[in-house]
Design an enzyme around this catalytic site. Structure first.
Site, PDB file in Angstrom:
ATOM      1  N   LYS A 175       0.870  -1.186   0.000  1.00 17.07           N
ATOM      2  CA  LYS A 175       0.000   0.000   0.000  1.00 17.07           C
ATOM      3  C   LYS A 175       0.903   1.231   0.000  1.00 17.07           C
ATOM      4  CE  LYS A 175      -3.755   2.022   2.784  1.00 17.07           C
ATOM      5  NZ  LYS A 175      -4.617   1.841   3.975  1.00 17.07           N
TER       6      LYS A 175
ATOM      7  N   SER B 258      -9.520   2.371   3.497  1.00 16.11           N
ATOM      8  CA  SER B 258      -8.625   3.085   2.619  1.00 16.11           C
ATOM      9  C   SER B 258      -7.709   2.188   1.791  1.00 16.11           C
ATOM     10  CB  SER B 258      -7.763   4.055   3.421  1.00 16.11           C
ATOM     11  OG  SER B 258      -6.973   3.351   4.335  1.00 16.11           O
TER      12      SER B 258
ATOM     13  N   SER C  56      -9.754  -0.085   7.680  1.00 10.11           N
ATOM     14  CA  SER C  56      -9.252   0.080   6.320  1.00 10.11           C
ATOM     15  C   SER C  56      -8.611  -1.117   5.653  1.00 10.11           C
ATOM     16  CB  SER C  56      -8.256   1.243   6.287  1.00 10.11           C
ATOM     17  OG  SER C  56      -8.959   2.450   6.516  1.00 10.11           O
TER      18      SER C  56
END
Lengths: 491, 480, 95
Positions: A83, A158, A182
């Site tokens: 990420k 997210s 997330s």
């Protein structure tokens, strides 16, 4: 090795590891095949911010050599996506923001280091909500990510890029971070497995901070077994992180095969209420029935303060982030406004231009709740309620081993549906937030479909009970096929 | 103090702790490096980095707490003080707010009447220093050097117990001495490792309510502290007597003009939005740890001062001066141990000639050109009458200039005291013969003239005659 | 509880965020609804409850006082937009 494998993208980490060991294919071949697939497919998803093709091939070659020399680490030659919140040395690290669009990190996050040391091959950096603030991957400066199950829908956030990429078989696994859900919520919305470990289990060093007392690094995979393998590499004490816990890492892979007979599964009374899509509720109840059929017993538990978890979170997280994001001022790195007249102008414009709306909103919320005259009523109060919530969980875990419920109140929603009202968006995390507030480990695994969209089963454990979560999930996956389902367009 | 008025002063001292590495990172704290060569990612506030606490900082804070009779908190918490400034890279300073590491201490000074006065120390807490800004020579820019960012500071806050500029200086000096004694700070005000702000307010004598205070900054010497406070007292009293009101503000001391000025930067009152730093856990200090620190504390200035008075029969003032710094006190004790001469004599020489020479050449005691042993050697020669005190001064200068130890100088310059009675008698006889008038006056009762005669004999013997013997022989010969 | 535009302006200033007029209007609306939302917390009975700043109930670990970082100034300053003679530049600050 002339036969070209066309199904490498469908294999789990475990299967790929076996294949590499057997010499069925090399890491370079595997990497090339996934890079080609990414080049073909990612345009539809926008799951990547940066693809690190060259570096990946170099790492793959190195891994092949190491394997040949008998020097293979636990993730030798296996592909992974990070990420874009994890600092990667020499590679752009944007955190989904214009503020860091030009930022080349001078160091590696501990998580990145550990995986590289284990021989992993990094395919690229995944798209995410800006500074991890969001539940739909719609706040990214680099455009929204699309859900491979329905391209009109959000993959959650997210860690939307990570979840979409894994669901679309662009990689077997991707790292993520979870502050209010997330990792788990996007995993639920994309039919993947997502685990957020106990706070302090995985180092936060190099993970760009959103809310320091809530953030944790974790991983998104397609199987619990893969999650166990990766968590085993990621977890562990890091002296560079004062909130890292010095506690031995258990052999997660070793214990997932233990049966779950006698496992006490807590069902939270407050969860199955008006806010939950009834069909999602059905899928979750069915999943719990499966667990019972494997020998688990369901017990009702009460988390009396759980309804306050979202408002608590939306005081604590913005407060911490408002402070964490003060370092972004254009002076030493990051976006800098041009022709600033004076210092105030430099700060206000650099930050005004560099940050998106949701980030600015949270910074302002956080500034407000910490400001003179409001600290007691908001921040202090929220930390007290947080304590109550944590105590509720503690009491519950005296009677149960895991708490099970829905991960998300609805399946994936359409992009653009919830952007107008922040509160509506915030309520997506209603089931996941409690675990962050209490620092508990949480996991989401696929448990069915509603309107052709995946639904996730949410499991929360006591502190450092990742083994229990992984074991429960793995046993469930030995008896169900939900985790094997693949979006039609991405077979 | 102007009639009818009382001043109330509180001091905030920031002492840089003399650790090798920074409070939250492993970068060096060494002074004088090229800009930004000692600023690592943690000091630069890069995304993703985290603070880890230096154990020596806790140790030093605990030492200070014990040295001022304070409570060393079993649990203390770091808090973020949020504000924007270019020398503060994270946009917040890691400090301590509600739960500092040290609380409720005290120390003793001498007030303006020479009496012992207790000054309370409200608290001392740990925090990180900011970087430095350079405003000159950069066109329309300011340049930021973050080498200093992250250096550990101990902020020491006094109760508003001080009642004059002199008391304030005495307090500041005491703190300065204590931190140097403990070895926790080098107290170097020029280099900025010891900084002081003063909160000053005035009120009519007898009034209980405190007046509005001004905060004075940029006080980087003891002299400036005194001057700035005195200026401020006058300014505030004048202002109030003229019908005005003191504004709560920060004022800079200008040492060239000897005045305080309101800081031009518009002070919207800072809202620091303090909250506990979530990247750091509470510092926990056990009773055992505190005991270990207590056992290892060096002898503190007050105790040493008292011991010098008791053990060496020194005057209180002399003991004060000698215990002003540990190296000086150690020097003194080493010299005492190496000579049979009385400690008071040693004290006189250390405070007098030695300090004079050090000051003249801008040296500190560690750089003395005469070691404690060498000084002891010189004083032994006074003690055993080889030379007189006066001649000793000559020898001292020669030793300071590097001409050898006391014996070598005495030998080479032939400075041995004349103790041979017949030689002295001869000189006395000559002087008596040469000064019949004074002799007559003396015999007539003008006893004070003995000094004149002694002087004449000393002159004739180039100062080398033993003054005691000269005195004795003169008196005998003049008796008739 | 509705926030006023002045309050929002003050908050934006404290946070060093420049907002356009439209952004101000949006922010007043949205921040007010968020504050309304979190006002629910006042319902909770938190008498005698210790605020929880950390999920962990442990003490701060200490590291030895050793210098481990070396000078990497040039490498780090590659990320800075304005540097001269090793100094980070900002518009001149008047003190």
């Amino acid at each position: 090795m002339s036969a070209k494998h066309t199904d490498l993208h469908t294999r789990s980490m475990t299967e790929l590891a076996a294949g590499l060991d057997k010499g069925e294919f090399t890491s370079v071949e595997l990497t090339e095949s996934l890079l080609a697939r990414i080049a073909e497919q990612d345009a539809r998803l926008n799951a990547f911010i940066t693809v690190t093709g060259e570096q990946a091939l170099a790492a793959a070659a190195k891994a092949d050599k190491a394997r040949a020399a008998g020097d293979a680490g636990a993730l030798n030659g296996l592909p992974i996506i990070h990420k874009d919140i994890f600092c990667t040395r020499g590679v752009k690290t944007t955190c989904g923001s214009k503020m860091l669009d030009n930022f080349i990190s001078p160091y590696d996050a501990t998580v990145v280091e550990k995986m590289a040391d284990a021989g992993a091959v990094v395919l690229g950096k995944s798209n995410m909500d800006e500074f991890a603030m969001g539940s739909s991957n719609e706040t990214s400066f680099f455009g929204p990510v699309r859900n491979p199950w329905n391209l009109e829908c959000s993959p959650g956030g997210s860690s939307g890029g990570s979840s979409a990429a894994v669901a679309a078989r662009l990689a077997p696994a991707a790292t993520g971070t979870d502050t209010g859900g997330s990792i788990r919520q996007p995993a639920a919305l994309t039919g993947t497995v997502g685990i957020k470990p106990t706070y302090g289990r995985v180092s936060r060093y190099g993970m760009i901070a959103f809310a320091s007392s809530l953030d944790q690094a974790g991983v998104i995979t397609r199987t619990a077994e893969d999650a166990a393998r990766l968590l085993g590499v990621m977890a562990g004490f890091d002296k560079r992180d004062s909130t890292s816990i010095d506690r031995p890492v258990p052999d997660y892979l070793g214990s997932i095969n233990q049966p779950i007979k006698g496992l006490r599964v807590g069902i939270v009374r407050q969860h199955f209420d008006a806010g939950l899509d009834p069909q999602c509720g059905e899928r979750v109840k069915e999943a719990i029935a499966v667990l019972e059929s494997l020998g688990a017993t369901a017990v009702e538990v009460d988390l009396p303060n759980i309804d306050l978890s979202v408002p608590t979170y939306y005081v604590v997280a913005p407060a911490e982030c408002s402070s964490n994001l003060s370092r972004f001022d254009g002076v030493r790195f990051g976006h800098r406004a041009e022709n600033a007249e004076d210092l105030m102008d430099l700060y206000c414009r650099s930050r005004g231009e560099g940050f998106g709306d949701e980030v600015k909103r949270r910074i302002m919320t956080g500034t407000y709740v910490l400001s003179a005259g409001y600290y007691d009523a908001y921040y202090l109060k929220a930390q007290q309620v947080r304590h109550l919530i944590a105590d509720d969980f503690k009491k519950a875990f005296a009677d149960v081993d895991v708490i099970a419920g829905p991960t998300s109140p609805t399946p994936a929603f359409r992009l653009g549906d919830k952007v107008d009202d922040p509160i509506t968006m915030y309520l997506n995390d209603i089931y996941t937030i409690g675990a962050n507030l209490a620092g508990l480990p949480g996991m989401s695994i696929p448990c069915g479909f509603v309107d052709d969209l995946p639904v996730g089963l949410h499991l929360v454990g006591a502190h450092f009970a990742e083994e229990t979560l992984l074991r429960c999930s793995h046993q469930y996956q030995q008896h169900t096929d939900w985790h094997k389902a693949c979006p039609e367009d991405f077979k | 103090m102007r009639a009818g008025w009382e001043v109330v002063i509180g001091l905030e001292v920031h002492a840089q702790l003399a650790t090798r590495s920074k409070i939250f990172s492993g970068a060096s704290t060494a002074y004088g490096a090229e800009p930004n060569t000692q600023a690592c990612l943690v000091d630069l506030g890069y995304p993703g980095v985290l603070p880890v606490l230096n154990e020596e900082v806790v140790h030093m804070a605990a030492m200070f707490g014990l040295a001022v009779n304070a409570t060393v908190a079993p649990r203390s918490v770091f808090a973020r003080k949020n504000y924007f400034y270019p020398d503060l890279p994270k946009g917040y300073q890691i400090s301590q707010f509600e739960l500092p590491i040290v609380e409720h201490g005290e120390l003793f000074i001498h007030n303006d009447d020479g009496e012992s006065k207790r000054i309370g120390i409200t608290r001392a807490h740990l925090e990180e220093d900011a970087g430095k800004s350079i405003h000159e020579g950069l066109d329309r820019s300011s340049g930021i050097d973050l080498n200093r960012a992250g250096t550990p500071l101990l902020e020491i806050v006094s109760e508003p117990d001080l009642r004059s500029a002199k008391e304030a200086v005495a307090y500041m000096r005491k703190i300065h001495t204590i931190v140097r004694y403990l070895g926790i700070s080098d107290g170097n005000m020029q280099e900025g490792s010891f900084r002081c702000d003063a909160n000053v307010s005035v009120r009519p004598q007898g009034q209980e309510e405190l007046g509005t205070r001004a905060e004075l900054k940029n006080l980087n010497s003891f002299r400036f502290v005194e001057r700035a406070i005195n200026f401020e007292i006058e300014r505030q009293i004048d202002l109030i007597e003229d019908g005005g009101e003191v504004v709560q503000e920060t004022r800079l001391y200008d040492s060239d003009k000897d005045e305080t000025r309101s800081m031009r930067s518009k002070e919207e009152s800072h809202d620091y939005r303090y909250f506990p730093d979530p990247d750091l856990l509470p510092i926990e200090i056990s009773a055992d740890y505190i005991e270990t620190v207590r056992e290892q504390l060096p002898e503190l200035p007050d105790a040493k001062q008292q011991r010098f008075v008791d053990q060496f029969a020194l005057k209180g003032d002399d003991a004060d001066l000698l215990t002003g710094s540990r190296p000086l006190a150690d020097y003194f004790e080493a010299a005492v141990a190496a000579t049979a001469a009385k400690p008071q004599l040693v004290a006189n020489w250390v405070i007098g000639d030695l300090s004079g020479a050090l000051n003249r050449d801008g040296l500190d005691i560690g750089e003395s050109r005469i070691s404690a042993a060498a000084l002891a050697g010189l004083l032994t020669r006074i003690h055993d009458n080889t030379i007189s005190g006066k001649i000793a001064k000559q020898v001292f200068e020669a030793m300071w200039a590097g001409e050898g130890d006391a014996d070598a100088v005495i030998e080479s310059k032939g400075l041995k005291q004349i103790t041979d009675s017949s030689a002295i008698e001869a000189a006395v006889d000559k002087v008596i013969a040469a000064n019949p008038g004074q002799v007559a006056e003396y015999k007539a009762g003008k006893d004070k003239l003995i000094g004149f005669f002694v002087g004449q004999v000393m002159q004739a013997t180039k100062g080398q005659a033993n003054p005691g013997q000269v005195n004795q022989i003169l008196k005998e010969k003049l008796r008739n | 509880m509705s926030l006023s535009k002045d309050q929002v302006k003050h908050i934006a200033m404290l946070a060093r965020l420049e907002l356009s007029e439209d952004e101000y209007a949006e922010s007043v609306k949205k921040l007010s609804s968020i504050v309304d939302f979190v006002d629910q917390l006042s319902q909770a009975d938190t008498r005698d409850v210790v605020p929880m700043a950390h999920p962990l109930d442990t003490a701060q670990r200490l590291r030895p006082d050793v210098v481990i970082e070396t000078d990497q100034r040039d490498y780090f300053q590659q990320n800075a937009a304005a540097v001269t003679e090793g100094l980070y530049l900002v518009p001149k600050v008047i003190e």
